[in-house]
Design an enzyme around this catalytic site. Structure first.
Site, PDB file in Angstrom:
ATOM      1  N   ASN A  96       0.759  -1.341   0.086  1.00 47.96           N
ATOM      2  CA  ASN A  96       0.109  -0.168  -0.073  1.00 47.96           C
ATOM      3  C   ASN A  96       0.949   1.267  -0.001  1.00 47.96           C
ATOM      4  OD1 ASN A  96       0.786  -0.845   2.572  1.00 47.96           O
ATOM      5  ND2 ASN A  96      -0.779   0.543   3.629  1.00 47.96           N
ATOM      6  N   ASP A 306       0.331  -5.560  12.527  1.00 46.36           N
ATOM      7  CA  ASP A 306      -0.423  -4.851  11.565  1.00 46.36           C
ATOM      8  C   ASP A 306       0.034  -3.426  11.735  1.00 46.36           C
ATOM      9  OD1 ASP A 306      -2.150  -5.046   9.290  1.00 46.36           O
ATOM     10  OD2 ASP A 306      -3.854  -4.391  10.484  1.00 46.36           O
ATOM     11  N   PHE A 324      -8.270   4.573   9.313  1.00 49.91           N
ATOM     12  CA  PHE A 324      -7.777   3.423  10.131  1.00 49.91           C
ATOM     13  C   PHE A 324      -6.346   3.075  10.140  1.00 49.91           C
ATOM     14  CE2 PHE A 324     -12.329   2.760   8.418  1.00 49.91           C
ATOM     15  CZ  PHE A 324     -12.978   2.376   9.461  1.00 49.91           C
ATOM     16  N   GLY A 325      -6.061   2.568  11.274  1.00 45.05           N
ATOM     17  CA  GLY A 325      -4.680   2.253  11.327  1.00 45.05           C
ATOM     18  C   GLY A 325      -3.974   2.419  12.553  1.00 45.05           C
TER      19      GLY A 325
END
Length: 418
Positions: A96, A306, A324-325
């Site tokens: 990504n 993650d 998100f993250g």
């Protein structure tokens, strides 16, 4: 670098020295001696740490570094240094970036940026071109360039026929497909776990069904096509049972769970802190407990941080609009220590090597030294001073932790977290 590790407890079920307290002599990257007492040598750096444990080097199956394109969030070099000081001798890099890692030249680029580092980098190629979900990416070429798997980060494969064709195609070269599980139509505009807390706070919920229905579909496809499928970062009780049933059928499916989904619940949302906004969301205690049980009975194959660095412009805003993250490398081990036995943590932080075809080295004489150094003693609070990443979006900020990573030895390099 020549090193002698003193009074180290070995945690490696493949080693004849497992659970023994020994000294370990490493010369030019190779373990040359393991004994109860090795004399100091002026040509060797002696490492002495309180309550020192040594295991096989840890592997993280899902990290994002930003580069190329998002170097302001994280660079590959600083990301690998962060991973090393967090105990990881190898990481799998998500595609990504900008451009997306969807061709062999991009695979070669990130591998070249990671050359000669203590932590090894294994690129994940995109499953579809530009991770847009329309056309298959150049998976065979990426495999030849060094990609270890193929998936579109945090994007489910909504086109079932594309996944079917992909699973059939990669069997020709023993490829692994990663299928993130979240039905976009059921998720809708949800931002947190759908439950009592989301209703109380007035935040739009993401039902566990969004994940479970996608996993069920993908497992049906896997049963039809054969091949190998990895389902990353599962978060619900039903997901665990679906994957357990698939494994009992003999399907080649593996799965991971993120550290924060094992440690935290949606009770942390009450402060509306956008650092808690992750995908999949942290869910309630029932789901968290099911995930813990899935780790203990080995339905869940591996644990991942993650790790996903995001700049302040994408986090410091209204909860609905924030990205998100969370970063997770620095906090992974010490956070897990609050909910799982040390031996289980080490097994789940090394088991992913088999799935992603990362070389494993037993802690034994004449083996390459690929080691993580840590202690399971001591309690602390995770603070900004513990963050090594360029981005500071940690879901574990101000949370209690247990134990500490001392560093790694890999590729003839010693990296200590000092």
């Amino acid at each position: 670098m020549n090193v002698i590790l003193k009074n180290a407890t070995v945690l490696d079920s493949t080693s004849p020295f497992n659970e023994q307290i020994v000294d370990i002599k490493i010369e030019n990257g190779i373990i040359t001696e393991i004994a109860s007492n090795i004399l100091d040598d002026v040509n060797f750096k002696t490492v002495t740490k309180p309550n020192l444990f040594v295991s096989q080097g840890w592997f993280d199956s899902s990290v994002s570094f930003g580069e190329p394109g998002f170097e302001d969030r994280e660079t590959i070099l600083n990301g690998l240094n962060t991973a090393a000081k967090s105990g990881f001798t190898a990481v799998a890099l998500q595609p990504n970036s900008t451009p997306v890692i969807d061709n062999q030249s991009q695979v070669y680029f990130v591998k070249s940026k990671a050359a000669n580092q203590a932590t090894d980098l294994y690129p994940i190629g995109a499953f579809t071109k530009n991770s847009e979900g329309n056309d298959l990416a150049e998976m065979f070429d990426m495999k030849n360039a060094g990609a270890v798997a193929f998936g579109d980060y945090q994007k489910s494969i909504s086109n079932a026929n594309l996944l079917k064709i992909g699973l059939q195609y990669v069997q020709d070269f023993d490829g692994l497909i990663i299928a993130f599980a979240q039905d976009k139509t059921i998720k809708g505009n949800g931002v947190v776990h759908e439950g009592i807390v989301s209703t109380t706070l007035g935040l739009k919920g993401i039902p566990a069904l969004a994940e479970e229905i996608e996993i069920a579909k993908n497992l049906f496809l896997l049963e039809y096509t054969g091949g190998k499928l990895h389902i990353p970062t599962i978060s619900s009780a039903k997901s665990v049972s679906l994957i357990k049933e698939a494994k009992q059928k003999g399907l080649q499916v593996t799965c991971s769970v993120a550290v924060h989904n094992l440690v935290l619940t949606d009770e942390i949302l009450t402060e509306f802190d956008t650092r808690t906004k992750v995908l999949p969301p942290v869910r309630d205690e029932k789901h968290r407990q099911a995930l813990i049980n899935g780790v203990l009975d080995h339905t869940i194959d591996m644990i991942t941080s993650d790790h996903n660095p995001l700049d302040i412009e994408h986090k410091k805003m209204e909860y609905d609009k924030a990205s998100f993250g969370t970063i997770g490398l620095e906090s992974a081990f010490a956070a897990l220590q609050t909910v799982l036995p040390t031996e289980v943590i080490i097994q789940k932080l090394t088991a992913g090597k088999t799935t992603f075809k990362v070389t494993t080295n037993s802690i034994n004489i004449n083996e390459k030294a690929t080691l993580t150094l840590f202690t399971n003693n001591g309690e602390a609070t995770f603070t900004k001073q513990n963050i090594l990443s360029k981005s500071k979006n940690s879901i574990f900020l101000n949370h209690k932790t247990k134990g500490k990573v001392y560093g790694i030895y890999n590729n003839n390099k010693l990296i200590l977290n000092e």
